[in-house]
Design a protein around this motif. Structure first.
Motif, PDB file in Angstrom:
ATOM      1  N   ALA A 124     -54.455  46.738  46.392  1.00 36.02           N
ATOM      2  CA  ALA A 124     -54.494  45.519  47.200  1.00 36.02           C
ATOM      3  C   ALA A 124     -54.302  45.936  48.650  1.00 36.02           C
ATOM      4  O   ALA A 124     -53.491  46.817  48.946  1.00 36.02           O
ATOM      5  CB  ALA A 124     -53.403  44.550  46.776  1.00 36.02           C
ATOM      6  N   VAL A 125     -55.057  45.327  49.529  1.00 38.72           N
ATOM      7  CA  VAL A 125     -54.957  45.668  50.943  1.00 38.72           C
ATOM      8  C   VAL A 125     -55.052  44.381  51.754  1.00 38.72           C
ATOM      9  O   VAL A 125     -55.745  43.444  51.363  1.00 38.72           O
ATOM     10  CB  VAL A 125     -56.051  46.705  51.326  1.00 38.72           C
ATOM     11  N   GLY A 126     -54.306  44.330  52.848  1.00 39.29           N
ATOM     12  CA  GLY A 126     -54.357  43.117  53.664  1.00 39.29           C
ATOM     13  C   GLY A 126     -53.539  43.267  54.928  1.00 39.29           C
ATOM     14  O   GLY A 126     -52.906  44.304  55.167  1.00 39.29           O
ATOM     15  N   SER A 127     -53.551  42.214  55.708  1.00 40.36           N
ATOM     16  CA  SER A 127     -52.810  42.216  56.965  1.00 40.36           C
ATOM     17  C   SER A 127     -51.311  42.285  56.678  1.00 40.36           C
ATOM     18  O   SER A 127     -50.815  41.635  55.759  1.00 40.36           O
ATOM     19  CB  SER A 127     -53.163  40.936  57.723  1.00 40.36           C
ATOM     20  N   LEU A 128     -50.598  43.062  57.495  1.00 35.07           N
ATOM     21  CA  LEU A 128     -49.155  43.235  57.323  1.00 35.07           C
ATOM     22  C   LEU A 128     -48.423  41.895  57.468  1.00 35.07           C
ATOM     23  O   LEU A 128     -47.429  41.641  56.786  1.00 35.07           O
ATOM     24  CB  LEU A 128     -48.681  44.233  58.390  1.00 35.07           C
ATOM     25  N   ALA A 129     -48.931  41.049  58.351  1.00 36.38           N
ATOM     26  CA  ALA A 129     -48.268  39.758  58.594  1.00 36.38           C
ATOM     27  C   ALA A 129     -48.754  38.683  57.633  1.00 36.38           C
ATOM     28  O   ALA A 129     -48.253  37.554  57.649  1.00 36.38           O
ATOM     29  CB  ALA A 129     -48.518  39.326  60.035  1.00 36.38           C
TER      30      ALA A 129
ATOM     31  N   ALA B 264     -59.154  44.633  56.970  1.00 38.74           N
ATOM     32  CA  ALA B 264     -58.769  44.667  55.548  1.00 38.74           C
ATOM     33  C   ALA B 264     -60.000  44.404  54.686  1.00 38.74           C
ATOM     34  O   ALA B 264     -60.180  45.029  53.632  1.00 38.74           O
ATOM     35  CB  ALA B 264     -57.681  43.628  55.278  1.00 38.74           C
ATOM     36  N   ASP B 265     -60.880  43.495  55.130  1.00 37.16           N
ATOM     37  CA  ASP B 265     -62.121  43.238  54.381  1.00 37.16           C
ATOM     38  C   ASP B 265     -62.931  44.532  54.275  1.00 37.16           C
ATOM     39  O   ASP B 265     -63.477  44.871  53.224  1.00 37.16           O
ATOM     40  CB  ASP B 265     -62.982  42.186  55.103  1.00 37.16           C
ATOM     41  N   ARG B 266     -62.989  45.266  55.395  1.00 31.26           N
ATOM     42  CA  ARG B 266     -63.773  46.506  55.428  1.00 31.26           C
ATOM     43  C   ARG B 266     -63.155  47.560  54.502  1.00 31.26           C
ATOM     44  O   ARG B 266     -63.863  48.253  53.767  1.00 31.26           O
ATOM     45  CB  ARG B 266     -63.779  47.010  56.871  1.00 31.26           C
ATOM     46  N   ALA B 267     -61.825  47.654  54.528  1.00 31.23           N
ATOM     47  CA  ALA B 267     -61.153  48.624  53.652  1.00 31.23           C
ATOM     48  C   ALA B 267     -61.371  48.236  52.188  1.00 31.23           C
ATOM     49  O   ALA B 267     -61.666  49.092  51.341  1.00 31.23           O
ATOM     50  CB  ALA B 267     -59.659  48.681  53.976  1.00 31.23           C
TER      51      ALA B 267
ATOM     52  N   ASP C 180     -61.021  49.078  41.878  1.00 30.49           N
ATOM     53  CA  ASP C 180     -60.865  47.635  41.862  1.00 30.49           C
ATOM     54  C   ASP C 180     -59.910  47.228  42.994  1.00 30.49           C
ATOM     55  O   ASP C 180     -58.724  47.571  42.964  1.00 30.49           O
ATOM     56  CB  ASP C 180     -60.274  47.259  40.489  1.00 30.49           C
ATOM     57  N   ALA C 181     -60.421  46.539  44.012  1.00 29.55           N
ATOM     58  CA  ALA C 181     -59.601  46.234  45.195  1.00 29.55           C
ATOM     59  C   ALA C 181     -59.549  44.741  45.465  1.00 29.55           C
ATOM     60  O   ALA C 181     -60.561  44.048  45.403  1.00 29.55           O
ATOM     61  CB  ALA C 181     -60.158  46.958  46.418  1.00 29.55           C
ATOM     62  N   THR C 182     -58.350  44.270  45.750  1.00 30.10           N
ATOM     63  CA  THR C 182     -58.166  42.877  46.157  1.00 30.10           C
ATOM     64  C   THR C 182     -57.856  42.875  47.647  1.00 30.10           C
ATOM     65  O   THR C 182     -56.957  43.610  48.083  1.00 30.10           O
ATOM     66  CB  THR C 182     -56.942  42.274  45.409  1.00 30.10           C
ATOM     67  N   VAL C 183     -58.590  42.083  48.414  1.00 28.94           N
ATOM     68  CA  VAL C 183     -58.213  41.879  49.810  1.00 28.94           C
ATOM     69  C   VAL C 183     -57.268  40.683  49.804  1.00 28.94           C
ATOM     70  O   VAL C 183     -57.678  39.560  49.504  1.00 28.94           O
ATOM     71  CB  VAL C 183     -59.440  41.632  50.706  1.00 28.94           C
ATOM     72  N   ALA C 184     -55.985  40.954  50.072  1.00 32.03           N
ATOM     73  CA  ALA C 184     -54.952  39.948  49.849  1.00 32.03           C
ATOM     74  C   ALA C 184     -54.462  39.351  51.164  1.00 32.03           C
ATOM     75  O   ALA C 184     -54.229  40.080  52.131  1.00 32.03           O
ATOM     76  CB  ALA C 184     -53.790  40.574  49.105  1.00 32.03           C
ATOM     77  N   SER C 185     -54.303  38.028  51.172  1.00 32.17           N
ATOM     78  CA  SER C 185     -53.780  37.384  52.378  1.00 32.17           C
ATOM     79  C   SER C 185     -52.264  37.178  52.258  1.00 32.17           C
ATOM     80  O   SER C 185     -51.635  36.619  53.133  1.00 32.17           O
ATOM     81  CB  SER C 185     -54.473  36.040  52.605  1.00 32.17           C
ATOM     82  N   ASP C 186     -51.677  37.662  51.137  1.00 32.01           N
ATOM     83  CA  ASP C 186     -50.226  37.479  50.928  1.00 32.01           C
ATOM     84  C   ASP C 186     -49.515  38.826  50.787  1.00 32.01           C
ATOM     85  O   ASP C 186     -48.644  38.992  49.928  1.00 32.01           O
ATOM     86  CB  ASP C 186     -49.982  36.607  49.684  1.00 32.01           C
ATOM     87  N   MET C 187     -49.861  39.779  51.653  1.00 30.56           N
ATOM     88  CA  MET C 187     -49.237  41.106  51.537  1.00 30.56           C
ATOM     89  C   MET C 187     -47.721  41.073  51.754  1.00 30.56           C
ATOM     90  O   MET C 187     -47.010  41.856  51.128  1.00 30.56           O
ATOM     91  CB  MET C 187     -49.897  42.113  52.497  1.00 30.56           C
ATOM     92  N   PRO C 188     -47.163  40.201  52.619  1.00 28.05           N
ATOM     93  CA  PRO C 188     -45.690  40.191  52.730  1.00 28.05           C
ATOM     94  C   PRO C 188     -45.025  39.969  51.371  1.00 28.05           C
ATOM     95  O   PRO C 188     -44.058  40.653  51.028  1.00 28.05           O
ATOM     96  CB  PRO C 188     -45.425  39.028  53.700  1.00 28.05           C
ATOM     97  N   ARG C 189     -45.572  39.066  50.543  1.00 28.96           N
ATOM     98  CA  ARG C 189     -45.004  38.830  49.218  1.00 28.96           C
ATOM     99  C   ARG C 189     -45.279  40.021  48.294  1.00 28.96           C
ATOM    100  O   ARG C 189     -44.410  40.485  47.565  1.00 28.96           O
ATOM    101  CB  ARG C 189     -45.589  37.549  48.604  1.00 28.96           C
TER     102      ARG C 189
ATOM    103  N   LEU D  85     -52.453  48.249  58.310  1.00 27.44           N
ATOM    104  CA  LEU D  85     -52.612  47.318  57.184  1.00 27.44           C
ATOM    105  C   LEU D  85     -51.563  47.650  56.134  1.00 27.44           C
ATOM    106  O   LEU D  85     -51.082  48.770  56.050  1.00 27.44           O
ATOM    107  CB  LEU D  85     -54.001  47.484  56.562  1.00 27.44           C
ATOM    108  N   ALA D  86     -51.221  46.663  55.319  1.00 23.23           N
ATOM    109  CA  ALA D  86     -50.323  46.920  54.192  1.00 23.23           C
ATOM    110  C   ALA D  86     -51.166  47.117  52.942  1.00 23.23           C
ATOM    111  O   ALA D  86     -52.215  46.473  52.785  1.00 23.23           O
ATOM    112  CB  ALA D  86     -49.377  45.737  54.004  1.00 23.23           C
ATOM    113  N   GLY D  87     -50.705  47.997  52.066  1.00 23.52           N
ATOM    114  CA  GLY D  87     -51.459  48.233  50.830  1.00 23.52           C
ATOM    115  C   GLY D  87     -50.534  48.522  49.665  1.00 23.52           C
ATOM    116  O   GLY D  87     -49.384  48.931  49.851  1.00 23.52           O
TER     117      GLY D  87
END
Ligand code: KPL
Length: 300
Positions: free
Chosen positions: A138-143, A150-153, A163-172, A113-115
């Protein structure tokens, strides 16, 4: 949840310590820090006040956990990956500077995962870490896109009060963080400035230019990051961490190797692949490498 934190520098110790308030945490680092944590627990002071118990090891091979966080310096990523490859993890997430995740993917079977983490931290002495600024993770899928791991993390961070954001825009987000590091770390280290002062005067022009060049590389790499968004992120982080010294400024002040290759090398190598001009990042890379050579920290 069982969590292994690989890398007990300032950020790894702080994040590991905060997670230990709710989870079974193993921290991997070096003595005398690890020894002191085994003897007395880990003391967190500054913006958070706590003393926590966690498993402190100097050998991170042959372990297993639900989640492994990689918090080493970027130049130690390959060593971390080799150690993690001997263990078993559902997911491995980098919270490092630079674009290190690809190296973890190359070495590991686990989902990577990317963080990003924006907490401020300083190792005060063995066994004690100072939280110099409450941030977020922030944590989410690398792609990009959704990922149940990522939801679990994200839920694990939240459970520990991070304070954690599960992000769907980790590449950005990865490139935005790289732009912030390119803007702050080199100029602050070379001019020995606190993060806030790095954006004033001539250093500020260099910092903004480095952030814009990183955004340009993101775009040629297919990631939608505008110059304005990169500079806005840079200005926000510099303001939020105004009184802190960047990790690279600390490294240079202590005569230690820097993350020049992971930050400026990542920008200039990708720029070269796409024929993009990044003169400021090239100059900062050259100056930092020259400093490392002069300090006897690099051969070539
Ligand atoms: O990540 C950082 C670092 O110091 O390496 C910044 C964002 C610059 C905060 O200090």
């Amino acid at each position: 949840m069982e969590i292994l934190v690989y890398g007990a520098g300032a950020l790894g110790s702080l994040v590991g310590g905060l997670l230990a308030r709710a989870h079974d945490v193993t921290l991997v680092g070096r003595d005398p820090h690890m020894r002191r944590i085994r003897e007395d627990g880990l003391r967190i002071d500054g913006a958070v006040d706590a003393r926590v118990r966690l498993r402190a090891l100097t050998d991170g091979t042959h372990r297993s956990a639900d989640l492994a966080l990689v918090t080493t310096k970027a130049y130690d990523t390959d060593a971390a990956a080799r150690a993690l490859a001997t263990g078993e993890y559902d997911a491995v997430c980098s919270l490092q500077n630079g674009l290190t995740e690809e190296r973890l993917v190359a070495a590991l079977d686990a989902t990577v995962l990317a963080g990003t983490a924006s907490y401020g931290a300083r190792l005060a002495e063995p066994g004690r870490v100072t939280c110099t600024g409450i941030g977020e993770v922030a944590v989410g899928s690398l792609a990009g896109g959704p990922d149940p791991l990522a939801d679990r993390a994200g839920a694990a961070f939240d459970a520990a009060g991070i304070d954690a954001t599960v992000a769907s825009d980790m590449p950005r987000r990865r490139y935005e963080k790289l732009a912030v590091n390119a803007g702050i770390n080199g100029p602050s280290a070379l001019a020995r400035l606190q993060n806030g002062a790095t954006l004033d005067g001539p250093a500020g022009g260099i910092a903004r230019s480095a952030a814009r060049e990183t955004a340009r590389v993101a775009r040629v790499d297919g990631v939608d990051l505008t110059d304005e968004a990169a500079v806005a992120a840079l200005e926000r982080v510099a303001a939020d961490t105004a009184a802190n010294r960047s990790s690279m400024c600390e490294d240079v002040a202590a005569g230690r190797r820097t993350e020049v290759d992971a930050i400026y090398g990542a920008v200039t190598d990708r720029a070269a692949r796409h024929d993009a001009a990044v003169p400021t990042c090239r100059t900062l890379a050259s100056l930092l490498r020259a400093w490392e050579r002069g300090a006897g920290l690099r051969g070539e």
